[in-house]
Design an enzyme around this catalytic site. Sequence first.
Site, PDB file in Angstrom:
ATOM      1  N   THR A   1       0.863  -1.190   0.000  1.00  0.00           N
ATOM      2  CA  THR A   1       0.000   0.000   0.000  1.00  0.00           C
ATOM      3  C   THR A   1       0.894   1.232   0.000  1.00  0.00           C
ATOM      4  OG1 THR A   1      -1.787  -1.084   1.178  1.00  0.00           O
ATOM      5  CG2 THR A   1      -1.601   1.293   1.518  1.00  0.00           C
TER       6      THR A   1
ATOM      7  N   ARG B   1     -14.857  -6.883   0.071  1.00  0.00           N
ATOM      8  CA  ARG B   1     -14.104  -6.417   1.252  1.00  0.00           C
ATOM      9  C   ARG B   1     -13.408  -5.064   0.982  1.00  0.00           C
ATOM     10  NH1 ARG B   1      -8.619  -4.846   2.541  1.00  0.00           N
ATOM     11  NH2 ARG B   1      -8.224  -5.394   4.689  1.00  0.00           N
TER      12      ARG B   1
ATOM     13  N   GLY C   1     -10.754  -2.298   2.978  1.00  0.00           N
ATOM     14  CA  GLY C   1      -9.890  -2.139   4.154  1.00  0.00           C
ATOM     15  C   GLY C   1      -9.920  -0.718   4.697  1.00  0.00           C
TER      16      GLY C   1
ATOM     17  N   THR D   1      -0.703   1.871   6.869  1.00  0.00           N
ATOM     18  CA  THR D   1      -0.637   0.641   6.077  1.00  0.00           C
ATOM     19  C   THR D   1      -0.599  -0.537   7.030  1.00  0.00           C
ATOM     20  OG1 THR D   1       0.728  -0.712   4.623  1.00  0.00           O
ATOM     21  CG2 THR D   1       1.884   0.962   5.890  1.00  0.00           C
ATOM     22  N   GLY D   2      -1.349  -1.582   6.707  1.00  0.00           N
ATOM     23  CA  GLY D   2      -1.344  -2.740   7.593  1.00  0.00           C
ATOM     24  C   GLY D   2      -2.642  -3.516   7.463  1.00  0.00           C
TER      25      GLY D   2
ATOM     26  N   GLY E   1      -5.985  -4.009   7.565  1.00  0.00           N
ATOM     27  CA  GLY E   1      -7.016  -2.978   7.562  1.00  0.00           C
ATOM     28  C   GLY E   1      -8.155  -3.168   8.551  1.00  0.00           C
TER      29      GLY E   1
HETATM   30  N1  ASP Z   1      -4.300  -1.484   4.703  1.00  0.00           N
HETATM   31  C1  ASP Z   1      -4.468  -2.217   3.486  1.00  0.00           C
HETATM   32  C2  ASP Z   1      -5.794  -2.948   3.551  1.00  0.00           C
HETATM   33  O1  ASP Z   1      -6.105  -3.526   4.565  1.00  0.00           O
HETATM   34  C3  ASP Z   1      -3.388  -3.199   3.194  1.00  0.00           C
HETATM   35  C4  ASP Z   1      -1.982  -2.758   3.540  1.00  0.00           C
HETATM   36  O2  ASP Z   1      -1.767  -1.621   3.903  1.00  0.00           O
HETATM   37  O3  ASP Z   1      -1.049  -3.596   3.468  1.00  0.00           O
HETATM   38  O4  ASP Z   1      -6.494  -2.981   2.577  1.00  0.00           O
END
Ligand code: ASP
Length: 333
Positions: free
Chosen positions: A202, A230, A232, A253-254, A256
């Site tokens: 991301t 879905r 995020g 980022t992470g 979600g």
């Molecule tokens: N935050 C993003 C999501 O959950 C994915 C990511 O940041 O790695 O869609």
Amino acid sequence: MFRISLALISLLLWSLSSSAADKNNIAIVIHGGAGNIKAAQLSPEQEAAYKKKLQEARDKGYAILAKGGTSMDAVVAAITILEDSPLFNAGKGAVYNFDGQHDLDASIMEGKNLQAGAIAGVQTVKNPILLARAVMEKSEHVFLAGRGAETFAKQQQLALVENRYFNTEKRFKSLQKAKQSLLKTSWNQTDKDLEIDYKMGTVGAVALDQHGNIAAGTSTGGRTAKRYGRIGDSPVIGAGTWADNRSCGVSATGHGEFFIRFNVAADICARVKYRGLSIQTAADQVINQELANIQGSGGVIVLDKQGNIAYSFNTKGMYRAYKNNKNSHVAIY
Ligand code: ASP
């Protein structure tokens, strides 16, 4: 005589205005995703390619700020470069959903007046961050999704592409692996086994301009093999993106689902605003305590009105870079 004093006055005014500009700490910080990136998993060439692209995006944004441009323009320019790179999970290079297609999410926010725009689940918009900005600036809404968002993109004459434009071999392999793993085990286990190329990448940016305005934006393809529509945190204002000149700007980022439940980006800035915490302390509290306690993995980039910059992540790495008028930095681990 009169001419000479006029020239002196304009020189004085010019030097006053340029020193006022110097005093504003223009800055930009960007990320290209957080996850359990281990040094052994990236070849030196891959590492160099990631760093080069991060630097290019950061420097493009910084150049806009240095010329007196807005933080909004800087954020959009930096994110557009990352969206166009197949290295990151946003735009070209976005992950595949369960059905073998790409659904893109993005959001953007302005700290001056808390204006925001967001889009989710679009399949044909080449640069989703441009659509998020158009929603903010050209519509009376904040958040558009799916077919409606695409109709709006068409009306705004944004570049549209076939969904297969987003295809990359690397992400296709990740989809196959994720599907195999999902047949055998739960989502949580799949997450641990496949983290490196499974959902990483991301992208986001936060900038502060000479006018003292903060802007933040985030763009993603979401998570590999996502289904049932879905969405995020990345396009959710408050969760994945936040900007308020009175506190700070954040791009996250992470995982979600955790970032939505903990309203991560807004919570960090609320701690700065109401408890007077530094951005580093506020970010560490949310990422390394609140989220870490419940195994919510990920990270954030943060920037405040003074131009202070913070990174915080509870994963092994986060692709990241910043530049202000004193330093520049790029790192992965
Ligand atoms: N935050 C993003 C999501 O959950 C994915 C990511 O940041 O790695 O869609």
